[in-house]
Motif scaffolding. Structure first.
Motif, PDB file in Angstrom:
ATOM      1  N   GLY A 161      81.183  -7.418  33.741  1.00  0.00           N
ATOM      2  CA  GLY A 161      80.347  -8.296  32.927  1.00  0.00           C
ATOM      3  C   GLY A 161      79.098  -7.625  32.421  1.00  0.00           C
ATOM      4  N   GLU A 162      78.810  -6.422  32.900  1.00  0.00           N
ATOM      5  CA  GLU A 162      77.629  -5.678  32.464  1.00  0.00           C
ATOM      6  C   GLU A 162      78.071  -4.653  31.426  1.00  0.00           C
ATOM      7  OE1 GLU A 162      73.858  -3.309  34.562  1.00  0.00           O
ATOM      8  OE2 GLU A 162      75.607  -3.921  35.727  1.00  0.00           O
ATOM      9  N   PHE A 163      77.411  -4.640  30.284  1.00  0.00           N
ATOM     10  CA  PHE A 163      77.844  -3.804  29.175  1.00  0.00           C
ATOM     11  C   PHE A 163      76.666  -3.061  28.553  1.00  0.00           C
ATOM     12  CE2 PHE A 163      81.049  -7.057  29.574  1.00  0.00           C
ATOM     13  CZ  PHE A 163      82.238  -6.380  29.354  1.00  0.00           C
ATOM     14  N   VAL A 164      76.982  -1.918  27.978  1.00  0.00           N
ATOM     15  CA  VAL A 164      76.024  -1.171  27.172  1.00  0.00           C
ATOM     16  C   VAL A 164      76.623  -1.003  25.791  1.00  0.00           C
ATOM     17  CG1 VAL A 164      75.097   0.054  29.173  1.00  0.00           C
ATOM     18  CG2 VAL A 164      76.991   1.057  27.896  1.00  0.00           C
ATOM     19  N   GLY A 165      75.802  -0.693  24.819  1.00  0.00           N
ATOM     20  CA  GLY A 165      76.363  -0.516  23.489  1.00  0.00           C
ATOM     21  C   GLY A 165      75.310  -0.458  22.410  1.00  0.00           C
ATOM     22  N   ILE A 166      75.802  -0.481  21.195  1.00  0.00           N
ATOM     23  CA  ILE A 166      74.939  -0.416  20.015  1.00  0.00           C
ATOM     24  C   ILE A 166      75.601  -1.249  18.919  1.00  0.00           C
ATOM     25  CG2 ILE A 166      76.017   1.667  19.048  1.00  0.00           C
ATOM     26  CD1 ILE A 166      73.129   2.624  18.414  1.00  0.00           C
ATOM     27  N   VAL A 167      74.812  -1.952  18.146  1.00  0.00           N
ATOM     28  CA  VAL A 167      75.345  -2.832  17.105  1.00  0.00           C
ATOM     29  C   VAL A 167      74.908  -2.340  15.734  1.00  0.00           C
ATOM     30  CG1 VAL A 167      75.361  -4.811  18.647  1.00  0.00           C
ATOM     31  CG2 VAL A 167      73.365  -4.415  17.216  1.00  0.00           C
ATOM     32  N   ALA A 168      75.641  -2.756  14.725  1.00  0.00           N
ATOM     33  CA  ALA A 168      75.312  -2.413  13.338  1.00  0.00           C
ATOM     34  C   ALA A 168      74.688  -3.629  12.663  1.00  0.00           C
ATOM     35  CB  ALA A 168      76.580  -1.981  12.599  1.00  0.00           C
ATOM     36  N   ASP A 169      73.866  -3.380  11.661  1.00  0.00           N
ATOM     37  CA  ASP A 169      73.247  -4.489  10.936  1.00  0.00           C
ATOM     38  C   ASP A 169      73.714  -4.494   9.488  1.00  0.00           C
ATOM     39  OD1 ASP A 169      71.921  -2.337   9.864  1.00  0.00           O
ATOM     40  OD2 ASP A 169      69.953  -2.839  10.693  1.00  0.00           O
ATOM     41  N   THR A 170      73.134  -5.372   8.699  1.00  0.00           N
ATOM     42  CA  THR A 170      73.475  -5.498   7.284  1.00  0.00           C
ATOM     43  C   THR A 170      72.202  -5.338   6.454  1.00  0.00           C
ATOM     44  OG1 THR A 170      73.123  -7.900   7.238  1.00  0.00           O
ATOM     45  CG2 THR A 170      75.304  -7.118   7.897  1.00  0.00           C
ATOM     46  N   PRO A 171      72.333  -5.107   5.140  1.00  0.00           N
ATOM     47  CA  PRO A 171      71.122  -5.000   4.317  1.00  0.00           C
ATOM     48  C   PRO A 171      70.267  -6.262   4.343  1.00  0.00           C
ATOM     49  CG  PRO A 171      73.033  -4.144   3.142  1.00  0.00           C
ATOM     50  CD  PRO A 171      73.551  -4.798   4.387  1.00  0.00           C
ATOM     51  N   ASP A 172      70.899  -7.417   4.525  1.00  0.00           N
ATOM     52  CA  ASP A 172      70.152  -8.678   4.523  1.00  0.00           C
ATOM     53  C   ASP A 172      69.541  -9.007   5.875  1.00  0.00           C
ATOM     54  OD1 ASP A 172      70.957  -8.971   1.895  1.00  0.00           O
ATOM     55  OD2 ASP A 172      72.755 -10.099   2.436  1.00  0.00           O
ATOM     56  N   GLN A 173      70.161  -8.546   6.934  1.00  0.00           N
ATOM     57  CA  GLN A 173      69.689  -8.842   8.287  1.00  0.00           C
ATOM     58  C   GLN A 173      69.513  -7.533   9.049  1.00  0.00           C
ATOM     59  OE1 GLN A 173      73.002 -11.715   9.077  1.00  0.00           O
ATOM     60  NE2 GLN A 173      71.386 -13.023   9.903  1.00  0.00           N
ATOM     61  N   LYS A 174      68.279  -7.057   9.054  1.00  0.00           N
ATOM     62  CA  LYS A 174      67.984  -5.802   9.733  1.00  0.00           C
ATOM     63  C   LYS A 174      67.785  -6.056  11.230  1.00  0.00           C
ATOM     64  CE  LYS A 174      67.657  -3.094   6.035  1.00  0.00           C
ATOM     65  NZ  LYS A 174      68.537  -1.930   5.830  1.00  0.00           N
ATOM     66  N   ILE A 175      68.291  -5.163  12.032  1.00  0.00           N
ATOM     67  CA  ILE A 175      68.087  -5.219  13.478  1.00  0.00           C
ATOM     68  C   ILE A 175      67.394  -3.921  13.893  1.00  0.00           C
ATOM     69  CG2 ILE A 175      69.182  -5.371  15.744  1.00  0.00           C
ATOM     70  CD1 ILE A 175      71.467  -6.873  14.506  1.00  0.00           C
ATOM     71  N   LYS A 176      66.158  -4.045  14.359  1.00  0.00           N
ATOM     72  CA  LYS A 176      65.424  -2.863  14.788  1.00  0.00           C
ATOM     73  C   LYS A 176      65.895  -2.388  16.154  1.00  0.00           C
ATOM     74  CE  LYS A 176      60.743  -1.086  15.374  1.00  0.00           C
ATOM     75  NZ  LYS A 176      59.286  -1.404  15.357  1.00  0.00           N
ATOM     76  N   LEU A 177      66.133  -3.331  17.053  1.00  0.00           N
ATOM     77  CA  LEU A 177      66.568  -3.001  18.416  1.00  0.00           C
ATOM     78  C   LEU A 177      68.088  -3.131  18.492  1.00  0.00           C
ATOM     79  CD1 LEU A 177      63.809  -5.027  20.315  1.00  0.00           C
ATOM     80  CD2 LEU A 177      63.805  -2.583  19.784  1.00  0.00           C
ATOM     81  N   LYS A 178      68.777  -2.066  18.104  1.00  0.00           N
ATOM     82  CA  LYS A 178      70.247  -2.113  18.030  1.00  0.00           C
ATOM     83  C   LYS A 178      70.915  -1.826  19.369  1.00  0.00           C
ATOM     84  CE  LYS A 178      70.622  -0.745  13.165  1.00  0.00           C
ATOM     85  NZ  LYS A 178      69.181  -0.605  12.881  1.00  0.00           N
ATOM     86  N   MET A 179      70.258  -1.085  20.226  1.00  0.00           N
ATOM     87  CA  MET A 179      70.868  -0.673  21.479  1.00  0.00           C
ATOM     88  C   MET A 179      70.651  -1.741  22.544  1.00  0.00           C
ATOM     89  SD  MET A 179      70.368   3.021  23.292  1.00  0.00           S
ATOM     90  CE  MET A 179      68.600   2.788  23.438  1.00  0.00           C
ATOM     91  N   PHE A 180      71.614  -1.868  23.464  1.00  0.00           N
ATOM     92  CA  PHE A 180      71.468  -2.867  24.521  1.00  0.00           C
ATOM     93  C   PHE A 180      72.105  -2.374  25.814  1.00  0.00           C
ATOM     94  CE2 PHE A 180      75.508  -3.863  22.462  1.00  0.00           C
ATOM     95  CZ  PHE A 180      76.356  -4.062  23.544  1.00  0.00           C
ATOM     96  N   HIS A 181      71.579  -2.885  26.902  1.00  0.00           N
ATOM     97  CA  HIS A 181      72.157  -2.724  28.246  1.00  0.00           C
ATOM     98  C   HIS A 181      71.914  -4.055  28.942  1.00  0.00           C
ATOM     99  CE1 HIS A 181      71.857  -0.879  32.551  1.00  0.00           C
ATOM    100  NE2 HIS A 181      72.923  -1.637  32.385  1.00  0.00           N
ATOM    101  N   ALA A 182      72.938  -4.889  28.948  1.00  0.00           N
ATOM    102  CA  ALA A 182      72.741  -6.276  29.371  1.00  0.00           C
ATOM    103  C   ALA A 182      73.976  -6.799  30.077  1.00  0.00           C
ATOM    104  CB  ALA A 182      72.411  -7.145  28.152  1.00  0.00           C
ATOM    105  N   GLU A 183      73.790  -7.949  30.697  1.00  0.00           N
ATOM    106  CA  GLU A 183      74.900  -8.644  31.348  1.00  0.00           C
ATOM    107  C   GLU A 183      75.236  -9.880  30.530  1.00  0.00           C
ATOM    108  OE1 GLU A 183      76.151 -10.570  35.697  1.00  0.00           O
ATOM    109  OE2 GLU A 183      74.248  -9.509  35.450  1.00  0.00           O
ATOM    110  N   ILE A 184      76.440  -9.914  29.973  1.00  0.00           N
ATOM    111  CA  ILE A 184      76.862 -11.029  29.131  1.00  0.00           C
ATOM    112  C   ILE A 184      77.029 -12.271  30.000  1.00  0.00           C
ATOM    113  CG2 ILE A 184      78.702 -11.897  27.630  1.00  0.00           C
ATOM    114  CD1 ILE A 184      79.154  -9.028  26.717  1.00  0.00           C
ATOM    115  N   GLN A 185      76.510 -13.387  29.509  1.00  0.00           N
ATOM    116  CA  GLN A 185      76.511 -14.621  30.274  1.00  0.00           C
ATOM    117  C   GLN A 185      77.699 -15.498  29.899  1.00  0.00           C
ATOM    118  OE1 GLN A 185      73.960 -15.092  32.772  1.00  0.00           O
ATOM    119  NE2 GLN A 185      73.959 -12.940  32.167  1.00  0.00           N
TER     120      GLN A 185
END
Length: 683
Positions: A576-600
């Motif tokens: 249930g604990e995951f790490v990763g990185i997400v992509a954004d779009t031109p309309d919705q920018k994501i500054k904090l793309k990287m994560f290390h979290a536990e999915i609920q």
């Protein structure tokens, strides 16, 4: 300044303060146990007068005041003590000294109330109080030797390797949002894994039990069906994911403008499967389509051939299978263009097979090398070219497979605006070698039909992706490269990147893992963990070092760039604990793309929901007799094909021979023959 004079002066002050403490305690003993001292003849007139004057200060009016005063001066004297630092010293032992000393120091008053001999009471009181005093002094001295700045509390550098993560919920009409919790400098905070650009691809990795399906893929299925996606789902452990997709469609069917139809393909429960022909002649426009289908089948059956692309004994069976597929596509407009008919046709004797195949002009180039080898009696070479194809395809000669592959209940254009579909194809982990090649053919054909313009938004989900092979111009890398403009969201689940290298080759695996925009990874080890750690990059982390000498500690602090998520941490993630990185779009920018979290996940709600799931419905009652009848009919079709075509060939040869005979007769004989024929006609 830490000079010798300062140290000596501090030492004198400490000694003087401690001496005051002892002096107060001694006077207290003298006054409290005066009768005992008198019997011991330890009194004097001058001492009595001095102590009498001191007692007028009020400090010795009761038993507690002088003991508190002596303790206060003792504590003051301990503040300036600097002992030799000891790393092995523990707080618990110091606390034990102090608590025991305080207890004895004050509880000794009770001995004065005991009905014992006066001398014995005085002795016990003075001894117990003195022991308590010494224990407090010892504990206080040890306290100065304790290293107060414990640098090794964060043994695994957990707090340093935390970083801010996206806490906003960012949604759009194709996003998948996973609620999560993460650690930031020791505080647990709520966050969201916002997959707002699913058309750039999602790669989900994790060892068995990491939670790929339970924490990620089930939410992808749920949220994408809720948002009106058509869907193609490869369910490796059928029917775990298929059941979720079916029940989610029932729940959200009103969200679609045109309700999609639900189709299932599996080879184990034929009463709950539809029938579909992956070699549908309407979808095969030219011989290149047959070539891609042939390559997909053969590489799906023999995955070690993927690394031998271009080899003579790899390309030969592919070309031969291409010729057979295209011949059946051209024969009576594709009347028998199905994989079962292809398999049965290939099992025929070379004499009949080559005689029939060479009647089709478009495949003469492909079969000429085989016919030449046959005519030259190079049977060893011929068997090496063809036998591998025949042996591989013979594994698919099953009545159950023939039944599913010979039908045409639906087409694989799942995102057709006029007829959207949700298609689930199921594998069986115990029959991967048999089913894998057929399912690969379905997937390859589907991807070619789906990745087109002006179609509905579509989701392709592949659980345990390396168990199937998708190659050719419609390969997975080509799909990921062009799917964004065609509104196709692709989700690939793998256990480890090494799986892709084993089944697809190193180059192809690197392309697949490098081209996806979104990565979610559970516990993985080895090279996969190292590659992910390098992908996530480095962050600024605090560093501390210490130097201990006989009387002091020197601590230095600094910052440096280090791995945000080390490979060792990725290798030790919990379920249930995951790490990763997400992509954004031109309309919705994501500054904090990287994560290390536990999915609920709400485990109780999911369990209740699964209890209410409806089973996959029975499509048609299929008996063993139906399956065998279909199996026999396919064999009859091929026998009839040979019978009809060979008769045509023999008739054509007879006609040619007759024409040649006529040309070789003398002219007088020809006139006589014509005259006889005219007489016959007149009669």
């Amino acid at each position: 300044m830490n000079t010798g004079e300062d140290t000596q002066g501090l030492r004198k002050i400490i000694d003087f303060t401690r001496l005051i403490s002892i002096f107060i305690l001694s006077i207290h003993f003298y006054i409290c146990c005066y009768s005992a001292f008198k019997q011991w003849e330890w009194t004097a007139d001058i001492t009595d007068r001095i102590i009498y004057n001191i007692s007028k200060t009020g400090l010795f009016d009761n038993l507690v005041k002088p003991k508190l005063a002596a303790l206060l001066f003792l504590v003051i004297s301990l503040f300036g003590v600097k002992g030799k630092k000891d790393e092995k010293l523990k707080k618990n032992s110091i606390i034990a000294y102090l608590l025991t000393g305080l207890l004895l120091y004050f509880i000794s008053i009770l001995f004065l109330l005991l009905p014992l001999n006066l001398l014995l009471i005085a002795t016990l009181y003075i001894a117990i109080t003195s022991i308590g005093y010494m224990l407090i002094l010892t504990g206080g001295g040890l306290l100065s030797r304790l290293i107060k700045d414990k640098l090794n509390q964060d043994t695994f550098n957990t707090e340093n390797e935390t970083f801010p993560q996206e806490e906003r919920l960012l949604e759009n009409d194709s996003s998948v949002n996973l609620p999560a919790k993460y650690n930031l400098k020791g505080k647990i905070r709520n966050s969201y894994i916002n997959l707002i650009s699913m058309t750039r691809g999602l790669l989900v990795s994790g060892s068995p039990g990491a939670g790929k399906s339970y924490f990620v893929i089930r939410h992808v299925i749920d949220q994408q069906i809720k948002k009106g996606f058509s869907m193609f789902l490869y369910d490796f452990k059928y029917d775990d994911l298929t059941k979720i997709a079916y029940n989610k469609l029932l729940q959200y069917q009103n969200n679609y403008k045109i309700k999609p139809k639900f189709y299932v393909i599996n080879f184990d429960d034929l009463s709950r499967t539809h029938r579909c022909n992956p070699l549908d002649p309407d979808s095969m426009e030219d011989i290149t389509d047959a070539t891609e289908a042939s390559r997909t089948i053969m590489l799906g059956l023999n995955k070690d051939w993927i690394k031998k692309s271009g080899d003579f004994f790899v390309e030969s069976p592919i070309n031969f299978l291409t010729a057979v597929i295209w011949y059946l596509r051209k024969y009576e407009n594709g009347k028998f263009c199905t994989l079962p008919h292809v398999i049965e046709l290939m099992q025929a004797d070379y004499d009949r097979l080559f005689a029939v195949l060479q009647e089709e002009d478009e495949i003469k180039v492909l079969i000429n090398p085989f016919i030449s080898a046959y005519r030259n009696k190079a049977m060893a070479q011929l068997e090496g070219q063809i036998a591998s194809a025949k042996i591989g395809l013979a594994r698919l000669s099953s009545p159950q497979l023939y039944y599913v592959l010979n039908g045409n209940d639906f087409t694989l254009d799942v995102n057709n605006p006029k007829e959207p579909k949700i298609v689930c194809i199921g594998n069986n982990p115990q029959k991967i070698q048999t089913y894998g090649a057929v399912l690969s053919l379905y997937v390859s054909k589907m991807m070619k039909l789906v990745n087109r313009k002006n179609q509905l938004k579509c989701s392709l989900i592949f659980d345990e992706f390396p168990t199937i092979y998708v190659g050719g111009s419609s390969g997975i890398d080509g799909l990921l490269a062009t799917s964004r403009s065609n509104k196709v969201a692709t989700t690939l689940a793998v256990q480890d990147f090494s799986q892709l290298k084993k089944d697809y080759g190193a180059e192809q695996a690197d392309v697949i893992t490098g081209i996806v925009g979104n990565i979610i990874s559970g516990q993985v080890t080895g090279d996969t963990a190292k590659k992910l750690s390098e992908t996530f990059g480095k962050i600024v982390q605090d560093r501390e070092s210490r130097s201990i000498n006989s009387s002091d500690i020197s601590i230095s602090k600094s910052t440096q760039m280090d791995s945000a998520i080390p490979a060792s941490k990725i290798a030790s993630l919990s379920s249930g604990e995951f790490v990763g990185i997400v992509a954004d779009t031109p309309d919705q920018k994501i500054k904090l793309k990287m994560f290390h979290a536990e999915i609920q996940n709400d485990h109780e709600a999911i369990a209740e929901e699964e209890k209410a799931y409806k089973p996959i419905p029975i499509i048609e009652r299929v008996t063993y007799g139906d399956i065998i009848e279909n199996y026999i009919q396919i064999k009859k079709d091929i026998d009839e094909l040979f019978e009809i075509e060979l008769e045509k060939i023999l008739a054509r040869q007879a006609e040619l021979e007759e024409q040649e005979t006529e040309k070789s007769l003398p002219e007088d004989n020809r006139d006589q023959k014509e005259e006889e024929e005219s007489k016959v006609i007149s009669r």
